[in-house]
Enzyme design. Structure first.
Site, PDB file in Angstrom:
ATOM      1  N   ASN A 273       0.906  -1.079   0.005  1.00 25.84           N
ATOM      2  CA  ASN A 273      -0.125  -0.001  -0.009  1.00 25.84           C
ATOM      3  C   ASN A 273       0.868   1.252  -0.093  1.00 25.84           C
ATOM      4  O   ASN A 273       1.460   1.485   0.694  1.00 25.84           O
ATOM      5  CB  ASN A 273      -0.958   0.043   1.296  1.00 25.84           C
ATOM      6  N   TRP A 274       1.195   1.907  -1.135  1.00 21.57           N
ATOM      7  CA  TRP A 274       1.736   3.041  -1.378  1.00 21.57           C
ATOM      8  C   TRP A 274       1.323   4.327  -0.766  1.00 21.57           C
ATOM      9  O   TRP A 274       2.098   5.456  -0.674  1.00 21.57           O
ATOM     10  CB  TRP A 274       2.325   3.296  -2.702  1.00 21.57           C
ATOM     11  N   LYS A 275       0.157   4.250  -0.280  1.00 20.77           N
ATOM     12  CA  LYS A 275      -0.766   5.358   0.260  1.00 20.77           C
ATOM     13  C   LYS A 275      -0.539   6.591  -0.589  1.00 20.77           C
ATOM     14  O   LYS A 275      -0.202   6.518  -1.791  1.00 20.77           O
ATOM     15  CB  LYS A 275      -0.234   5.629   1.748  1.00 20.77           C
TER      16      LYS A 275
ATOM     17  N   HIS B 172      -9.687   0.970   4.938  1.00 20.73           N
ATOM     18  CA  HIS B 172      -8.364   1.147   5.492  1.00 20.73           C
ATOM     19  C   HIS B 172      -8.491   2.300   6.779  1.00 20.73           C
ATOM     20  O   HIS B 172      -9.396   3.055   6.661  1.00 20.73           O
ATOM     21  CB  HIS B 172      -7.314   1.813   4.599  1.00 20.73           C
TER      22      HIS B 172
ATOM     23  N   GLU C 181      -6.962   4.561   7.819  1.00 20.14           N
ATOM     24  CA  GLU C 181      -6.784   5.808   7.596  1.00 20.14           C
ATOM     25  C   GLU C 181      -8.096   6.586   7.062  1.00 20.14           C
ATOM     26  O   GLU C 181      -8.490   7.665   7.215  1.00 20.14           O
ATOM     27  CB  GLU C 181      -5.597   6.282   6.835  1.00 20.14           C
TER      28      GLU C 181
ATOM     29  N   GLU D   1      -5.693  -5.201  10.446  1.00 12.58           N
ATOM     30  CA  GLU D   1      -4.593  -4.252  10.719  1.00 12.58           C
ATOM     31  C   GLU D   1      -4.900  -3.564  11.882  1.00 12.58           C
ATOM     32  O   GLU D   1      -5.693  -2.647  12.017  1.00 12.58           O
ATOM     33  CB  GLU D   1      -4.588  -3.170   9.579  1.00 12.58           C
TER      34      GLU D   1
ATOM     35  N   GLY E 100       2.315   1.915  10.860  1.00 16.38           N
ATOM     36  CA  GLY E 100       2.981   3.001  10.833  1.00 16.38           C
ATOM     37  C   GLY E 100       3.741   3.464  12.160  1.00 16.38           C
ATOM     38  O   GLY E 100       4.411   4.513  12.261  1.00 16.38           O
TER      39      GLY E 100
ATOM     40  N   SER F  29       3.106  -2.388  10.403  1.00 21.57           N
ATOM     41  CA  SER F  29       4.627  -2.377  10.561  1.00 21.57           C
ATOM     42  C   SER F  29       5.048  -3.719  10.036  1.00 21.57           C
ATOM     43  O   SER F  29       6.131  -4.571  10.914  1.00 21.57           O
ATOM     44  CB  SER F  29       4.895  -1.955  12.006  1.00 21.57           C
TER      45      SER F  29
ATOM     46  N   GLY G 196       2.858  -1.375   4.378  1.00 20.20           N
ATOM     47  CA  GLY G 196       2.611   0.313   4.062  1.00 20.20           C
ATOM     48  C   GLY G 196       4.234   0.716   3.886  1.00 20.20           C
ATOM     49  O   GLY G 196       4.711   0.378   2.873  1.00 20.20           O
ATOM     50  N   GLY G 197       4.726   1.306   5.015  1.00 24.18           N
ATOM     51  CA  GLY G 197       5.996   1.844   4.897  1.00 24.18           C
ATOM     52  C   GLY G 197       7.173   0.850   4.061  1.00 24.18           C
ATOM     53  O   GLY G 197       7.672   1.436   3.218  1.00 24.18           O
TER      54      GLY G 197
HETATM   55  P1  PGA Z   1       2.429   0.152   7.712  1.00 23.47           P
HETATM   56  O1  PGA Z   1       1.271   0.370   7.143  1.00 23.47           O
HETATM   57  O2  PGA Z   1       3.061  -1.230   7.156  1.00 23.47           O
HETATM   58  O3  PGA Z   1       3.475   1.463   7.570  1.00 23.47           O
HETATM   59  O4  PGA Z   1       2.437  -0.171   9.324  1.00 23.47           O
HETATM   60  C1  PGA Z   1       0.270  -0.749   6.910  1.00 23.47           C
HETATM   61  C2  PGA Z   1      -0.776  -0.316   6.336  1.00 23.47           C
HETATM   62  O5  PGA Z   1      -1.493   0.801   6.429  1.00 23.47           O
HETATM   63  O6  PGA Z   1      -1.664  -0.975   5.474  1.00 23.47           O
END
Ligand code: PGA
Length: 256
Positions: A12-14, A98, A100, A170, A176, A216, A237-238
């Site tokens: 997930n590149w956000k 998600h 977010e 998640e 994050g 993470s 994500g990251g």
């Molecule tokens: P993260 O994000 O790996 O940076 O914790 C995961 C996500 O939001 O899908």
């Protein structure tokens, strides 16, 4: 358990990368992940780069996911993109709900459900994200919160529809933050999600359901998470913004 579920790793590149950066990165990933067969891989670029990334990855073993969609087919919804439009861009999957989106943009379980239905209608596979906050976990509400989110997205769907879906667990406190759920904590929730799926759709659908863990995920914790019997993949994500890290997470998928 375990059985025939193919590990599914999604990056997930956000809200990162310009079109040019995204295409270059996709091209690098394509080369680095060529020959990976045991694991299914997809990336979720920002909407602006989706079409170009889909084109770059065409014919490769990496699929393309959207990060969000709107539930209506079309209409007066300024700034939104519909499921048929995503289909048009070459999208195979779409994240839905998600944390977010839920926390920063007020997305509710009802919105998530409508989006799931819109995606299924055009043949895009929804990846529905669920997870509890730290306050929920500390108050012992993890099971209820996650159960309610899963229930809202699946109740009343047919087995065929449900089989097109993936769930991503998640925990909000692990996204994050560098804090990961322990493999045991994640496994316990994953097992609960599968049991709930079974109550709604029967044993076969439950054992076919892929449940990703996200929060993470890094190369050094991927293997132990992916070894858990009910963890069938990762939503990253990251670490998905770093080709080495993402490819080594995908490579950590166990033989099943
Ligand atoms: P993260 O994000 O790996 O940076 O914790 C995961 C996500 O939001 O899908």
């Amino acid at each position: 358990m375990g059985g025939s579920r193919r590990t599914f790793v999604v990056g997930n590149w956000k809200m990162h990368k310009t079109v040019r950066e995204a295409v270059e990165f996709a091209s690098l990933l394509k080369r680095r992940a060529a020959g990976f067969q045991r694991v299914q891989i997809a990336v979720a670029p920002p909407m602006s780069a989706l079409e170009r990334v889909a084109r770059e990855l065409e014919g490769s073993n990496i699929g393309v996911a959207a990060q969000n969609c709107h539930w209506a087919e079309a209409g007066a919804f300024t700034g939104e993109v519909s499921a048929p439009m995503l289909k048009d861009l070459g999208c195979h999957w779409s994240l839905v709900g998600h944390s977010e989106r839920r926390q920063l943009f007020g997305e509710t379980d009802v919105d998530v459900r409508r989006k799931v239905e819109a995606l299924l209608k055009v043949g895009i596979h929804p990846i529905v994200c669920v997870g509890e906050t730290l306050a929920d976990r500390d108050a012992g509400r993890t099971r209820d919160v996650v159960g309610k989110q899963v229930q809202a997205c699946v109740a009343g769907l047919s087995v065929v529809e449900a089989n097109a879906m993936t769930i991503a667990y998640e925990p909000v406190w692990a996204i994050g933050t560098g804090r990961t759920a322990s493999p045991e904590q994640a496994q316990e929730v994953h097992q609960g999600i599968r049991a709930l799926w079974g109550q709604h759709l029967g044993e076969d659908a439950a054992s076919a359901l892929r449940i990703q863990y996200g929060g993470s995920v890094k190369p050094d914790n991927a293997q132990v998470l992916l070894m858990q019997p009910d963890i069938d993949g990762a939503l990253v994500g990251g670490a998905s913004l770093d080709a080495d890290a993402f490819v080594s997470i995908a490579a950590a998928s166990p033989e099943r």
